[in-house]
Design a protein around this motif. Structure first.
Motif, mmCIF file in Angstrom:
data_model
loop_
_atom_site.group_PDB
_atom_site.id
_atom_site.type_symbol
_atom_site.label_atom_id
_atom_site.label_comp_id
_atom_site.label_asym_id
_atom_site.label_seq_id
_atom_site.Cartn_x
_atom_site.Cartn_y
_atom_site.Cartn_z
ATOM 1 N N GLN A 148 -12.065 45.975 26.002
ATOM 2 C CA GLN A 148 -10.843 46.748 26.212
ATOM 3 C C GLN A 148 -9.655 46.119 25.504
ATOM 4 O OE1 GLN A 148 -9.779 49.499 27.296
ATOM 5 N NE2 GLN A 148 -7.590 49.053 27.376
ATOM 6 N N SER A 149 -9.625 44.792 25.460
ATOM 7 C CA SER A 149 -8.495 44.094 24.853
ATOM 8 C C SER A 149 -8.648 43.920 23.349
ATOM 9 C CB SER A 149 -8.326 42.710 25.499
ATOM 10 O OG SER A 149 -8.070 42.832 26.880
ATOM 11 N N HIS A 150 -9.878 44.069 22.823
ATOM 12 C CA HIS A 150 -10.111 43.688 21.421
ATOM 13 C C HIS A 150 -10.812 44.741 20.573
ATOM 14 C CE1 HIS A 150 -8.892 39.519 22.275
ATOM 15 N NE2 HIS A 150 -9.579 39.640 23.401
ATOM 16 N N TYR A 151 -11.036 45.969 21.106
ATOM 17 C CA TYR A 151 -11.863 46.912 20.349
ATOM 18 C C TYR A 151 -11.228 47.364 19.037
ATOM 19 C CZ TYR A 151 -8.974 50.740 22.215
ATOM 20 O OH TYR A 151 -7.937 51.569 22.527
ATOM 21 N N THR A 152 -9.914 47.258 18.893
ATOM 22 C CA THR A 152 -9.286 47.640 17.621
ATOM 23 C C THR A 152 -9.357 46.516 16.594
ATOM 24 O OG1 THR A 152 -7.097 46.939 18.381
ATOM 25 C CG2 THR A 152 -7.708 49.237 18.770
ATOM 26 N N GLU A 153 -9.854 45.346 17.009
ATOM 27 C CA GLU A 153 -9.996 44.197 16.112
ATOM 28 C C GLU A 153 -11.458 44.090 15.660
ATOM 29 O OE1 GLU A 153 -8.815 40.909 18.497
ATOM 30 O OE2 GLU A 153 -7.004 41.920 19.241
ATOM 31 N N GLU A 154 -11.733 43.079 14.857
ATOM 32 C CA GLU A 154 -13.121 42.797 14.497
ATOM 33 C C GLU A 154 -13.826 42.221 15.722
ATOM 34 O OE1 GLU A 154 -15.802 39.962 11.526
ATOM 35 O OE2 GLU A 154 -13.619 40.040 11.318
ATOM 36 N N VAL A 155 -14.883 42.870 16.168
ATOM 37 C CA VAL A 155 -15.622 42.434 17.350
ATOM 38 C C VAL A 155 -16.966 41.879 16.899
ATOM 39 C CG1 VAL A 155 -16.715 43.155 19.509
ATOM 40 C CG2 VAL A 155 -14.507 44.131 18.841
ATOM 41 N N SER A 156 -17.264 40.662 17.274
ATOM 42 C CA SER A 156 -18.541 40.050 16.927
ATOM 43 C C SER A 156 -19.211 39.524 18.186
ATOM 44 C CB SER A 156 -18.346 38.896 15.933
ATOM 45 O OG SER A 156 -17.689 37.809 16.567
ATOM 46 N N MET A 157 -20.527 39.437 18.154
ATOM 47 C CA MET A 157 -21.258 38.899 19.285
ATOM 48 C C MET A 157 -20.913 37.444 19.515
ATOM 49 S SD MET A 157 -22.832 41.206 20.856
ATOM 50 C CE MET A 157 -23.510 40.005 21.992
ATOM 51 N N GLU A 158 -20.614 36.726 18.450
ATOM 52 C CA GLU A 158 -20.251 35.317 18.605
ATOM 53 C C GLU A 158 -18.981 35.174 19.445
ATOM 54 O OE1 GLU A 158 -21.150 36.776 15.790
ATOM 55 O OE2 GLU A 158 -23.107 35.774 15.556
ATOM 56 N N LYS A 159 -18.008 36.047 19.207
ATOM 57 C CA LYS A 159 -16.769 35.992 19.980
ATOM 58 C C LYS A 159 -17.024 36.362 21.443
ATOM 59 C CE LYS A 159 -13.630 37.059 16.139
ATOM 60 N NZ LYS A 159 -12.668 38.036 15.574
ATOM 61 N N ILE A 160 -17.852 37.378 21.663
ATOM 62 C CA ILE A 160 -18.150 37.789 23.034
ATOM 63 C C ILE A 160 -18.910 36.679 23.764
ATOM 64 C CG2 ILE A 160 -19.328 39.496 24.470
ATOM 65 C CD1 ILE A 160 -18.916 41.533 22.243
ATOM 66 N N CYS A 161 -19.819 36.010 23.067
ATOM 67 C CA CYS A 161 -20.556 34.899 23.672
ATOM 68 C C CYS A 161 -19.621 33.777 24.083
ATOM 69 C CB CYS A 161 -21.618 34.374 22.703
ATOM 70 S SG CYS A 161 -23.002 35.499 22.429
ATOM 71 N N ARG A 162 -18.672 33.445 23.204
ATOM 72 C CA ARG A 162 -17.709 32.386 23.542
ATOM 73 C C ARG A 162 -16.868 32.802 24.742
ATOM 74 N NH1 ARG A 162 -16.984 32.000 17.870
ATOM 75 N NH2 ARG A 162 -15.024 33.149 18.018
ATOM 76 N N GLU A 163 -16.481 34.067 24.802
ATOM 77 C CA GLU A 163 -15.624 34.554 25.874
ATOM 78 C C GLU A 163 -16.332 34.527 27.226
ATOM 79 O OE1 GLU A 163 -12.138 36.157 27.591
ATOM 80 O OE2 GLU A 163 -12.474 35.344 25.582
ATOM 81 N N THR A 164 -17.618 34.879 27.244
ATOM 82 C CA THR A 164 -18.343 35.018 28.511
ATOM 83 C C THR A 164 -19.183 33.800 28.877
ATOM 84 O OG1 THR A 164 -20.218 36.069 27.393
ATOM 85 C CG2 THR A 164 -18.464 37.516 28.213
ATOM 86 N N GLY A 165 -19.552 33.006 27.862
ATOM 87 C CA GLY A 165 -20.375 31.834 28.140
ATOM 88 C C GLY A 165 -21.863 32.120 28.236
ATOM 89 N N PHE A 166 -22.299 33.290 27.756
ATOM 90 C CA PHE A 166 -23.711 33.639 27.808
ATOM 91 C C PHE A 166 -24.264 33.797 26.391
ATOM 92 C CE2 PHE A 166 -22.137 35.125 31.907
ATOM 93 C CZ PHE A 166 -23.106 34.640 32.775
ATOM 94 N N SER A 167 -25.595 33.769 26.293
ATOM 95 C CA SER A 167 -26.235 33.899 24.990
ATOM 96 C C SER A 167 -26.198 35.343 24.507
ATOM 97 C CB SER A 167 -27.699 33.454 25.076
ATOM 98 O OG SER A 167 -28.455 34.393 25.828
ATOM 99 N N LYS A 168 -26.358 35.503 23.201
ATOM 100 C CA LYS A 168 -26.362 36.838 22.603
ATOM 101 C C LYS A 168 -27.489 37.680 23.189
ATOM 102 C CE LYS A 168 -26.925 39.183 18.138
ATOM 103 N NZ LYS A 168 -27.074 39.003 16.665
ATOM 104 N N TYR A 169 -28.675 37.082 23.330
ATOM 105 C CA TYR A 169 -29.811 37.845 23.856
ATOM 106 C C TYR A 169 -29.509 38.345 25.262
ATOM 107 C CZ TYR A 169 -34.317 38.909 25.933
ATOM 108 O OH TYR A 169 -35.331 39.538 26.602
ATOM 109 N N TYR A 170 -29.004 37.464 26.128
ATOM 110 C CA TYR A 170 -28.749 37.866 27.521
ATOM 111 C C TYR A 170 -27.677 38.947 27.595
ATOM 112 C CZ TYR A 170 -27.668 37.709 32.459
ATOM 113 O OH TYR A 170 -27.438 38.074 33.767
ATOM 114 N N LEU A 171 -26.601 38.792 26.816
ATOM 115 C CA LEU A 171 -25.520 39.779 26.848
ATOM 116 C C LEU A 171 -26.009 41.151 26.386
ATOM 117 C CD1 LEU A 171 -22.476 37.752 25.465
ATOM 118 C CD2 LEU A 171 -22.982 38.332 27.837
ATOM 119 N N CYS A 172 -26.741 41.187 25.292
ATOM 120 C CA CYS A 172 -27.231 42.463 24.766
ATOM 121 C C CYS A 172 -28.186 43.123 25.755
ATOM 122 C CB CYS A 172 -27.926 42.252 23.422
ATOM 123 S SG CYS A 172 -26.806 41.793 22.081
ATOM 124 N N HIS A 173 -29.062 42.311 26.344
ATOM 125 C CA HIS A 173 -30.040 42.841 27.294
ATOM 126 C C HIS A 173 -29.339 43.362 28.551
ATOM 127 C CE1 HIS A 173 -33.899 43.248 29.330
ATOM 128 N NE2 HIS A 173 -33.369 42.639 30.377
#
Length: 277
Positions: free
Chosen positions: A181-206
């Motif tokens: 919600q805060s970043h969708y108009t920016e470049e969104v990457s899984m790496e950034k989401i992982c850093r923000e949430t503290g979870f792995s890419k696989y777990y977040l996607c699943h």
């Protein structure tokens, strides 16, 4: 664009904190705006067929059926064909402070099968639409009786509502949604989401796919297209400007994505105004 994930309810009448509306889902199979709030939400299908998403559950929604979305569940309504029209009532928990009712404190079965409960809901709808003298008192009484019926007969087997932050994947999805919600108009990457949430890419996607039924990228594009549509409908931006301001870097990709998710080309939307929930 308003926060569409955590839905803060501002009641114009603090003494009568009830939200009531007639909604229409027109998402053509796409899951719409996911959001959550502390209050219970009651949904009654009038026309068409849809699906109520409530955390990890997908509940078929047909005319005459009443569904209750429990406190803090991520939810939305979508339809796979045509449109789905439904009544929505959201009573604030403050409405029954001191009553002893465990509003949001016990896990309810989402599908309401008790005919008496459905009749109480429809009676409240008639009062809210008719606004006869003393209708607010009548609505309070009817919704109170509805809660009593649900907590007597509609509590799930384990009975206990999950503690905040302890409900697994839906809680993780809430973190993802808040970030998007805060970043969708920016470049969104899984790496950034992982850093923000503290979870792995696989777990977040699943987790996101399991709870919402779609990928993170698809939902980011949905948010961007909704934002672009609001800019086009307002008439202040052309197609290219709306794409750029919504986070799309490639105009042809924007047009293809918009048509796939919104059901039309962005040039067909310009100057129009239409609500999709």
């Amino acid at each position: 664009m308003q926060n569409i994930y955590y839905e803060a309810h501002l009641h114009p009448e603090p003494g009568f904190p009830i939200i009531f509306r007639l909604d229409t889902a027109r998402t053509d199979g796409e899951i719409g705006h996911l959001h959550w709030h502390e209050a219970l939400e009651f949904l009654y299908c009038l026309e068409g067929e849809g699906v109520v998403v409530s955390d990890e559950e997908k509940i078929p929604f047909r005319p005459g059926e009443l569904v209750v979305v429990d406190s803090n569940h991520i939810h939305t309504v979508y339809t796979e064909q045509g449109r789905c029209r439904y009544y929505c009532i959201i009573p604030s928990p403050s409405l029954f402070e001191g009553s002893g009712l465990p509003v949001g404190g016990r896990a309810l079965s989402p599908r309401v099968t008790d005919q008496a409960a459905r009749e109480l809901f429809l009676a409240a709808v008639r009062e809210l639409e008719g606004k006869a003298p003393y209708y607010k008192t009548a609505v309070r009484s009817l919704i109170g009786s509805l809660y009593v019926a649900l907590y007597r007969n509609g509590v799930q087997a384990d009975g206990a509502a999950p503690a905040p932050g302890k409900n697994g994947k839906p809680q993780v999805v809430k973190q993802i949604l808040a970030y998007l919600q805060s970043h969708y108009t920016e470049e969104v990457s899984m790496e950034k989401i992982c850093r923000e949430t503290g979870f792995s890419k696989y777990y977040l996607c699943h987790a996101f796919k399991e709870v919402t039924g779609q990928t993170i990228l698809r939902y980011v594009n949905f948010l961007r297209c909704c934002h672009a549509r609001s800019l086009l409908a307002a008439g202040g931006c052309n197609v290219g400007e709306s794409a750029a301001q919504s986070g799309f870097q490639n105009l042809s990709y924007f047009s293809r994505t918009y048509r796939r998710l919104m059901g039309e080309l962005p040039s067909e939307q310009k100057g129009q105004s239409r609500l999709v929930r």
